[in-house]
Write a protein that holds these residues in place. Structure first.
Motif, PDB file in Angstrom:
ATOM      1  N   LEU A  26     -39.246  19.351  41.641  1.00  0.00           N
ATOM      2  CA  LEU A  26     -39.846  18.152  42.234  1.00  0.00           C
ATOM      3  C   LEU A  26     -40.745  18.509  43.411  1.00  0.00           C
ATOM      4  N   ARG A  27     -40.323  19.486  44.216  1.00  0.00           N
ATOM      5  CA  ARG A  27     -41.159  19.890  45.353  1.00  0.00           C
ATOM      6  C   ARG A  27     -42.436  20.593  44.896  1.00  0.00           C
ATOM      7  N   ARG A  28     -42.341  21.420  43.859  1.00  0.00           N
ATOM      8  CA  ARG A  28     -43.535  22.083  43.342  1.00  0.00           C
ATOM      9  C   ARG A  28     -44.502  21.057  42.755  1.00  0.00           C
ATOM     10  N   ARG A  29     -43.983  20.082  42.023  1.00  0.00           N
ATOM     11  CA  ARG A  29     -44.859  19.055  41.465  1.00  0.00           C
ATOM     12  C   ARG A  29     -45.586  18.303  42.571  1.00  0.00           C
ATOM     13  N   ALA A  30     -44.862  17.981  43.638  1.00  0.00           N
ATOM     14  CA  ALA A  30     -45.478  17.277  44.759  1.00  0.00           C
ATOM     15  C   ALA A  30     -46.540  18.133  45.444  1.00  0.00           C
ATOM     16  N   SER A  31     -46.242  19.424  45.638  1.00  0.00           N
ATOM     17  CA  SER A  31     -47.198  20.293  46.321  1.00  0.00           C
ATOM     18  C   SER A  31     -48.472  20.499  45.502  1.00  0.00           C
ATOM     19  N   ALA A  88     -46.280  24.860  35.727  1.00  0.00           N
ATOM     20  CA  ALA A  88     -47.523  25.608  35.928  1.00  0.00           C
ATOM     21  C   ALA A  88     -48.401  25.554  34.687  1.00  0.00           C
ATOM     22  N   VAL A  89     -47.790  25.722  33.521  1.00  0.00           N
ATOM     23  CA  VAL A  89     -48.541  25.652  32.265  1.00  0.00           C
ATOM     24  C   VAL A  89     -49.172  24.278  32.101  1.00  0.00           C
ATOM     25  N   ALA A  90     -48.392  23.232  32.359  1.00  0.00           N
ATOM     26  CA  ALA A  90     -48.902  21.873  32.209  1.00  0.00           C
ATOM     27  C   ALA A  90     -50.056  21.598  33.166  1.00  0.00           C
ATOM     28  N   GLN A  91     -49.909  22.036  34.409  1.00  0.00           N
ATOM     29  CA  GLN A  91     -50.967  21.813  35.394  1.00  0.00           C
ATOM     30  C   GLN A  91     -52.246  22.542  35.007  1.00  0.00           C
ATOM     31  N   ALA A  92     -52.127  23.770  34.512  1.00  0.00           N
ATOM     32  CA  ALA A  92     -53.301  24.559  34.160  1.00  0.00           C
ATOM     33  C   ALA A  92     -53.966  24.079  32.873  1.00  0.00           C
ATOM     34  N   SER A  93     -53.170  23.539  31.946  1.00  0.00           N
ATOM     35  CA  SER A  93     -53.682  23.203  30.610  1.00  0.00           C
ATOM     36  C   SER A  93     -54.072  21.740  30.444  1.00  0.00           C
ATOM     37  N   GLY A  94     -53.592  20.881  31.334  1.00  0.00           N
ATOM     38  CA  GLY A  94     -53.844  19.453  31.173  1.00  0.00           C
ATOM     39  C   GLY A  94     -52.759  18.728  30.413  1.00  0.00           C
ATOM     40  N   ALA A  95     -51.620  19.392  30.153  1.00  0.00           N
ATOM     41  CA  ALA A  95     -50.497  18.710  29.494  1.00  0.00           C
ATOM     42  C   ALA A  95     -49.950  17.624  30.419  1.00  0.00           C
ATOM     43  N   ARG A  96     -49.316  16.613  29.832  1.00  0.00           N
ATOM     44  CA  ARG A  96     -48.936  15.429  30.595  1.00  0.00           C
ATOM     45  C   ARG A  96     -47.458  15.348  30.956  1.00  0.00           C
ATOM     46  N   PHE A  97     -46.614  16.136  30.274  1.00  0.00           N
ATOM     47  CA  PHE A  97     -45.186  16.080  30.570  1.00  0.00           C
ATOM     48  C   PHE A  97     -44.536  17.406  30.244  1.00  0.00           C
ATOM     49  N   ILE A  98     -43.342  17.626  30.810  1.00  0.00           N
ATOM     50  CA  ILE A  98     -42.558  18.816  30.488  1.00  0.00           C
ATOM     51  C   ILE A  98     -41.152  18.385  30.100  1.00  0.00           C
ATOM     52  N   ARG A  99     -40.492  19.238  29.327  1.00  0.00           N
ATOM     53  CA  ARG A  99     -39.078  19.046  29.009  1.00  0.00           C
ATOM     54  C   ARG A  99     -38.294  20.151  29.711  1.00  0.00           C
ATOM     55  N   VAL A 100     -37.205  19.751  30.373  1.00  0.00           N
ATOM     56  CA  VAL A 100     -36.360  20.696  31.087  1.00  0.00           C
ATOM     57  C   VAL A 100     -34.949  20.605  30.523  1.00  0.00           C
ATOM     58  N   ASN A 101     -34.420  21.694  29.994  1.00  0.00           N
ATOM     59  CA  ASN A 101     -33.131  21.670  29.320  1.00  0.00           C
ATOM     60  C   ASN A 101     -31.961  21.443  30.264  1.00  0.00           C
ATOM     61  N   VAL A 102     -31.998  22.056  31.460  1.00  0.00           N
ATOM     62  CA  VAL A 102     -30.959  21.826  32.469  1.00  0.00           C
ATOM     63  C   VAL A 102     -31.674  21.567  33.793  1.00  0.00           C
ATOM     64  N   HIS A 103     -31.770  20.308  34.157  1.00  0.00           N
ATOM     65  CA  HIS A 103     -32.526  19.882  35.344  1.00  0.00           C
ATOM     66  C   HIS A 103     -31.623  19.784  36.569  1.00  0.00           C
ATOM     67  N   THR A 104     -30.403  19.293  36.366  1.00  0.00           N
ATOM     68  CA  THR A 104     -29.399  19.234  37.424  1.00  0.00           C
ATOM     69  C   THR A 104     -28.086  19.794  36.878  1.00  0.00           C
ATOM     70  N   GLY A 105     -27.181  20.173  37.787  1.00  0.00           N
ATOM     71  CA  GLY A 105     -25.893  20.706  37.348  1.00  0.00           C
ATOM     72  C   GLY A 105     -26.045  22.051  36.683  1.00  0.00           C
ATOM     73  N   CYS A 106     -25.107  22.377  35.784  1.00  0.00           N
ATOM     74  CA  CYS A 106     -25.154  23.653  35.070  1.00  0.00           C
ATOM     75  C   CYS A 106     -24.541  23.481  33.689  1.00  0.00           C
ATOM     76  N   MET A 107     -24.869  24.417  32.803  1.00  0.00           N
ATOM     77  CA  MET A 107     -24.332  24.427  31.453  1.00  0.00           C
ATOM     78  C   MET A 107     -24.067  25.869  31.042  1.00  0.00           C
ATOM     79  N   PHE A 108     -23.010  26.066  30.229  1.00  0.00           N
ATOM     80  CA  PHE A 108     -22.689  27.388  29.690  1.00  0.00           C
ATOM     81  C   PHE A 108     -23.388  27.546  28.336  1.00  0.00           C
ATOM     82  N   THR A 109     -24.185  28.590  28.201  1.00  0.00           N
ATOM     83  CA  THR A 109     -25.010  28.765  27.011  1.00  0.00           C
ATOM     84  C   THR A 109     -24.963  30.211  26.533  1.00  0.00           C
ATOM     85  N   ASP A 110     -25.665  30.493  25.435  1.00  0.00           N
ATOM     86  CA  ASP A 110     -25.744  31.873  24.959  1.00  0.00           C
ATOM     87  C   ASP A 110     -26.596  32.749  25.873  1.00  0.00           C
ATOM     88  N   GLN A 111     -27.316  32.140  26.817  1.00  0.00           N
ATOM     89  CA  GLN A 111     -28.035  32.911  27.836  1.00  0.00           C
ATOM     90  C   GLN A 111     -27.202  33.097  29.107  1.00  0.00           C
TER      91      GLN A 111
END
Length: 271
Positions: free
Chosen positions: A146-151, A112-135
């Protein structure tokens, strides 16, 4: 294995392998360390964008690094709004591609930020699967992203971490399997490898393992551990690098970009 060409790099960086510099934002509204002034947040972000661009870096990645402790999933509306304001200012002030990372793992917010601001790419820390973190457990939401980007009809590239730093993979998961899932099933536009913590690079063996597991056109980036001493070797092994700590005061993430460190780093890359 030599890195291969791909449409993502050709669209954003038609020449050479990109070196993307981090802009670690001051705390934003609502976070525990918020200082009360968006003007100060914007002023520092723009100063750092100028320093990085003038120093010869070929991309910028804006991150809400000062918002610790991070939310494991969606971030509050005030964080998304503040990011959109600051990133928009950086985009308008820059002639190089700008990206967004909304910590710890808010892919839809970053999009959403990228679409509103004109940024060209995003970084996603966990895109598929899962990871155990301090959060806690971070779960990938590639199906939603992917569906939101397409819409939205958005031409925004997705760079996704594989076994992201400051995290532990679930038992039985392999680096190769996670990389294949992120590329083929998660449909990421590029993959990022890191060390275990901020400032630590991935091993050469891990880079080779991921390259062997993926088709030649899959971009593999290095997302941590680049220094003047390691930058050239990392660039030779990868399609691009993201650098933060090495460019900041005292080599400390979040310390603020230092022009002398930018100069030293880029001189090493050019050599």
């Amino acid at each position: 294995m030599e890195p291969g060409p791909n449409r993502f790099h050709q669209a954003l960086w038609p020449r050479g392998r990109p070196v993307v510099g981090m802009i670690h934002l001051l705390p934003l509204p609502g976070s525990p360390r918020w200082g009360g002034s968006m003007s100060e947040v914007e002023k520092r972000a723009l100063r750092e964008a100028d320093l990085l661009q003038a120093g010869g870096l070929t991309g910028l990645l804006v991150e809400n690094y000062g918002d610790v402790p991070f939310f494991p999933g969606p971030t509050p509306s005030e964080t998304v709004a503040a990011m959109a304001v600051v990133v928009g200012r950086v985009v308008r002030a820059s002639d190089i591609p700008v990206g967004v990372n909304l910590l710890r793992n808010d892919a839809l917010g970053a999009l959403a930020v990228a679409q509103a601001s004109g940024a060209r790419f995003i970084r996603v820390n966990v895109h598929t699967g899962c990871m155990f973190t301090d959060q806690g457990i971070l779960q990938g939401t590639a199906h939603e992203t992917l569906r939101r980007r397409a819409s939205l009809g958005a031409s925004i590239a997705i760079l996704a971490d594989v076994f992201v730093k400051h995290a532990t993979p679930p038992a039985g998961a392999t680096l190769e399997g996670a990389a294949r899932d992120t590329w083929h099933r998660g449909m990421a536009d590029g993959l990022i490898l890191t060390g275990t913590e901020t400032g630590e690079p991935p091993t050469g063996r891990d880079i080779d393992r991921v390259r062997a597991a993926l088709p030649r056109e899959a971009p593999v980036w290095i997302g941590s551990g680049a220094t003047p001493e390691t930058a050239l070797a990392l660039l030779e092994a990868a399609d691009g690098i993201i650098v933060g700590s090495a460019l900041q005061e005292e080599g400390r993430a979040g310390g603020g970009v230092a022009s002398s460190r930018v100069t030293a780093f880029m001189e090493a890359v050019k050599r």
